[in-house]
Design a protein around this motif. Structure first.
Motif, PDB file in Angstrom:
ATOM      1  N   ALA A  11       0.812  -1.218   0.000  1.00  0.00           N
ATOM      2  CA  ALA A  11       0.000   0.000   0.000  1.00  0.00           C
ATOM      3  C   ALA A  11       0.846   1.269   0.000  1.00  0.00           C
ATOM      4  O   ALA A  11       0.402   2.301  -0.499  1.00  0.00           O
ATOM      5  CB  ALA A  11      -0.932   0.006   1.207  1.00  0.00           C
ATOM      6  N   THR A  12       2.075   1.211   0.536  1.00  0.00           N
ATOM      7  CA  THR A  12       2.861   2.436   0.666  1.00  0.00           C
ATOM      8  C   THR A  12       4.233   2.398  -0.018  1.00  0.00           C
ATOM      9  O   THR A  12       4.761   3.441  -0.394  1.00  0.00           O
ATOM     10  CB  THR A  12       3.077   2.786   2.149  1.00  0.00           C
ATOM     11  OG1 THR A  12       3.783   1.706   2.776  1.00  0.00           O
ATOM     12  CG2 THR A  12       1.750   3.023   2.857  1.00  0.00           C
ATOM     13  N   SER A  13       4.806   1.237  -0.159  1.00  0.00           N
ATOM     14  CA  SER A  13       6.171   1.144  -0.713  1.00  0.00           C
ATOM     15  C   SER A  13       6.294   1.656  -2.144  1.00  0.00           C
ATOM     16  O   SER A  13       7.289   2.315  -2.466  1.00  0.00           O
ATOM     17  CB  SER A  13       6.694  -0.284  -0.604  1.00  0.00           C
ATOM     18  OG  SER A  13       6.882  -0.622   0.753  1.00  0.00           O
ATOM     19  N   PRO A  14       5.336   1.383  -3.039  1.00  0.00           N
ATOM     20  CA  PRO A  14       5.494   1.922  -4.396  1.00  0.00           C
ATOM     21  C   PRO A  14       5.620   3.447  -4.415  1.00  0.00           C
ATOM     22  O   PRO A  14       6.459   3.991  -5.140  1.00  0.00           O
ATOM     23  CB  PRO A  14       4.230   1.454  -5.123  1.00  0.00           C
ATOM     24  CG  PRO A  14       3.857   0.191  -4.424  1.00  0.00           C
ATOM     25  CD  PRO A  14       4.181   0.477  -2.971  1.00  0.00           C
ATOM     26  N   GLU A  15       4.834   4.134  -3.597  1.00  0.00           N
ATOM     27  CA  GLU A  15       4.925   5.587  -3.546  1.00  0.00           C
ATOM     28  C   GLU A  15       6.264   6.036  -2.971  1.00  0.00           C
ATOM     29  O   GLU A  15       6.866   6.996  -3.434  1.00  0.00           O
ATOM     30  CB  GLU A  15       3.766   6.172  -2.726  1.00  0.00           C
ATOM     31  CG  GLU A  15       2.430   6.105  -3.428  1.00  0.00           C
ATOM     32  CD  GLU A  15       1.720   4.751  -3.302  1.00  0.00           C
ATOM     33  OE1 GLU A  15       2.262   3.827  -2.638  1.00  0.00           O
ATOM     34  OE2 GLU A  15       0.637   4.610  -3.883  1.00  0.00           O
ATOM     35  N   ARG A  16       6.736   5.319  -1.937  1.00  0.00           N
ATOM     36  CA  ARG A  16       8.045   5.641  -1.353  1.00  0.00           C
ATOM     37  C   ARG A  16       9.145   5.460  -2.390  1.00  0.00           C
ATOM     38  O   ARG A  16      10.066   6.265  -2.469  1.00  0.00           O
ATOM     39  CB  ARG A  16       8.314   4.763  -0.135  1.00  0.00           C
ATOM     40  CG  ARG A  16       7.448   5.103   1.067  1.00  0.00           C
ATOM     41  CD  ARG A  16       7.635   4.129   2.223  1.00  0.00           C
ATOM     42  NE  ARG A  16       9.039   3.918   2.558  1.00  0.00           N
ATOM     43  CZ  ARG A  16       9.543   2.734   2.929  1.00  0.00           C
ATOM     44  NH1 ARG A  16       8.775   1.653   3.001  1.00  0.00           N
ATOM     45  NH2 ARG A  16      10.821   2.623   3.223  1.00  0.00           N
ATOM     46  N   MET A  17       9.050   4.400  -3.177  1.00  0.00           N
ATOM     47  CA  MET A  17      10.057   4.142  -4.209  1.00  0.00           C
ATOM     48  C   MET A  17       9.980   5.189  -5.315  1.00  0.00           C
ATOM     49  O   MET A  17      10.998   5.656  -5.802  1.00  0.00           O
ATOM     50  CB  MET A  17       9.873   2.745  -4.781  1.00  0.00           C
ATOM     51  CG  MET A  17      10.187   1.654  -3.772  1.00  0.00           C
ATOM     52  SD  MET A  17       9.933   0.018  -4.441  1.00  0.00           S
ATOM     53  CE  MET A  17      11.432  -0.147  -5.400  1.00  0.00           C
ATOM     54  N   ALA A  18       8.766   5.534  -5.719  1.00  0.00           N
ATOM     55  CA  ALA A  18       8.584   6.502  -6.805  1.00  0.00           C
ATOM     56  C   ALA A  18       9.172   7.858  -6.468  1.00  0.00           C
ATOM     57  O   ALA A  18       9.603   8.595  -7.364  1.00  0.00           O
ATOM     58  CB  ALA A  18       7.103   6.634  -7.145  1.00  0.00           C
ATOM     59  N   PRO A  30       4.530 -10.234  -7.314  1.00  0.00           N
ATOM     60  CA  PRO A  30       3.669  -9.447  -6.412  1.00  0.00           C
ATOM     61  C   PRO A  30       4.089  -7.984  -6.309  1.00  0.00           C
ATOM     62  O   PRO A  30       3.248  -7.098  -6.140  1.00  0.00           O
ATOM     63  CB  PRO A  30       3.790 -10.140  -5.058  1.00  0.00           C
ATOM     64  CG  PRO A  30       4.752 -11.246  -5.215  1.00  0.00           C
ATOM     65  CD  PRO A  30       5.168 -11.350  -6.639  1.00  0.00           C
ATOM     66  N   PHE A  31       5.378  -7.737  -6.422  1.00  0.00           N
ATOM     67  CA  PHE A  31       5.865  -6.361  -6.347  1.00  0.00           C
ATOM     68  C   PHE A  31       5.527  -5.600  -7.624  1.00  0.00           C
ATOM     69  O   PHE A  31       5.097  -4.448  -7.572  1.00  0.00           O
ATOM     70  CB  PHE A  31       7.367  -6.359  -6.088  1.00  0.00           C
ATOM     71  CG  PHE A  31       7.747  -7.123  -4.849  1.00  0.00           C
ATOM     72  CD1 PHE A  31       7.680  -6.518  -3.607  1.00  0.00           C
ATOM     73  CD2 PHE A  31       8.136  -8.450  -4.928  1.00  0.00           C
ATOM     74  CE1 PHE A  31       8.017  -7.218  -2.458  1.00  0.00           C
ATOM     75  CE2 PHE A  31       8.466  -9.155  -3.791  1.00  0.00           C
ATOM     76  CZ  PHE A  31       8.402  -8.547  -2.553  1.00  0.00           C
ATOM     77  N   PHE A  32       5.727  -6.241  -8.774  1.00  0.00           N
ATOM     78  CA  PHE A  32       5.343  -5.605 -10.035  1.00  0.00           C
ATOM     79  C   PHE A  32       3.850  -5.286 -10.042  1.00  0.00           C
ATOM     80  O   PHE A  32       3.438  -4.235 -10.514  1.00  0.00           O
ATOM     81  CB  PHE A  32       5.699  -6.493 -11.234  1.00  0.00           C
ATOM     82  CG  PHE A  32       7.156  -6.487 -11.588  1.00  0.00           C
ATOM     83  CD1 PHE A  32       7.881  -5.303 -11.661  1.00  0.00           C
ATOM     84  CD2 PHE A  32       7.806  -7.671 -11.867  1.00  0.00           C
ATOM     85  CE1 PHE A  32       9.235  -5.302 -12.009  1.00  0.00           C
ATOM     86  CE2 PHE A  32       9.156  -7.678 -12.215  1.00  0.00           C
ATOM     87  CZ  PHE A  32       9.865  -6.502 -12.279  1.00  0.00           C
ATOM     88  N   ARG A  33       3.035  -6.195  -9.504  1.00  0.00           N
ATOM     89  CA  ARG A  33       1.592  -5.950  -9.429  1.00  0.00           C
ATOM     90  C   ARG A  33       1.332  -4.690  -8.616  1.00  0.00           C
ATOM     91  O   ARG A  33       0.505  -3.839  -9.003  1.00  0.00           O
ATOM     92  CB  ARG A  33       0.919  -7.167  -8.784  1.00  0.00           C
ATOM     93  CG  ARG A  33      -0.544  -7.019  -8.460  1.00  0.00           C
ATOM     94  CD  ARG A  33      -1.457  -7.290  -9.659  1.00  0.00           C
ATOM     95  NE  ARG A  33      -1.713  -6.070 -10.392  1.00  0.00           N
ATOM     96  CZ  ARG A  33      -1.845  -5.970 -11.724  1.00  0.00           C
ATOM     97  NH1 ARG A  33      -1.735  -7.013 -12.487  1.00  0.00           N
ATOM     98  NH2 ARG A  33      -2.085  -4.830 -12.309  1.00  0.00           N
ATOM     99  N   ALA A  34       2.005  -4.525  -7.499  1.00  0.00           N
ATOM    100  CA  ALA A  34       1.821  -3.339  -6.654  1.00  0.00           C
ATOM    101  C   ALA A  34       2.284  -2.072  -7.377  1.00  0.00           C
ATOM    102  O   ALA A  34       1.633  -1.025  -7.278  1.00  0.00           O
ATOM    103  CB  ALA A  34       2.567  -3.507  -5.333  1.00  0.00           C
ATOM    104  N   PHE A  35       3.413  -2.152  -8.117  1.00  0.00           N
ATOM    105  CA  PHE A  35       3.892  -0.992  -8.872  1.00  0.00           C
ATOM    106  C   PHE A  35       2.863  -0.565  -9.916  1.00  0.00           C
ATOM    107  O   PHE A  35       2.573   0.613 -10.072  1.00  0.00           O
ATOM    108  CB  PHE A  35       5.208  -1.299  -9.583  1.00  0.00           C
ATOM    109  CG  PHE A  35       6.365  -1.609  -8.675  1.00  0.00           C
ATOM    110  CD1 PHE A  35       6.528  -0.962  -7.457  1.00  0.00           C
ATOM    111  CD2 PHE A  35       7.311  -2.547  -9.050  1.00  0.00           C
ATOM    112  CE1 PHE A  35       7.610  -1.244  -6.632  1.00  0.00           C
ATOM    113  CE2 PHE A  35       8.400  -2.835  -8.239  1.00  0.00           C
ATOM    114  CZ  PHE A  35       8.545  -2.180  -7.030  1.00  0.00           C
ATOM    115  N   ILE A  36       2.329  -1.543 -10.643  1.00  0.00           N
ATOM    116  CA  ILE A  36       1.333  -1.251 -11.686  1.00  0.00           C
ATOM    117  C   ILE A  36       0.092  -0.622 -11.069  1.00  0.00           C
ATOM    118  O   ILE A  36      -0.406   0.402 -11.551  1.00  0.00           O
ATOM    119  CB  ILE A  36       0.964  -2.534 -12.461  1.00  0.00           C
ATOM    120  CG1 ILE A  36       2.162  -3.039 -13.267  1.00  0.00           C
ATOM    121  CG2 ILE A  36      -0.241  -2.288 -13.369  1.00  0.00           C
ATOM    122  CD1 ILE A  36       2.005  -4.469 -13.767  1.00  0.00           C
TER     123      ILE A  36
END
Length: 108
Positions: A11-18, A30-36
């Motif tokens: 829920a939060t890591s993709p935004e932190r990474m972006a 599962p991580f790619f799914r979250a990024f998408i």
């Protein structure tokens, strides 16, 4: 520059990474799914600098590869065998550019 995180929360890591404007995303399904999903929730503004995706561990399903190509304009996923936790390191030496890049697409 490589940015690593100690913990993962879909829920939060993709935004932190972006926030670090990554040019390469390396991970597993599962991580790619979250990024998408996060990129789509942002209206396509979250991961605007991504030029390549490197997958580790189990093969990335074709549907995820297709969605990554559509979302980020990459040519799918370059696979790195057996490196779920750190596929980018194993993928050193390759170059994977967006289709519109005048230099073209290559994997070496």
């Amino acid at each position: 520059r490589m940015v690593l995180f100690d913990t993962w929360d879909a829920a939060t890591s993709p935004e932190r990474m972006a926030a670090h404007a990554p040019t390469v995303l390396g991970s597993a399904t599962p991580f790619f799914r979250a990024f998408i999903d996060a990129h789509e929730r942002s209206g396509g503004t979250l991961f605007t600098k991504v030029r390549a995706c490197v997958g580790g561990g189990a093969p990335i399903p074709a549907e995820i590869s297709r969605e990554l190509a559509e979302a980020f304009g990459v040519n799918g996923v370059v696979s790195s065998y057996g490196l779920t936790e750190f596929p980018v390191e194993g993928g050193r030496g390759f170059v994977c550019r967006k289709p519109a890049d005048p230099v073209g697409y290559s994997v070496s």
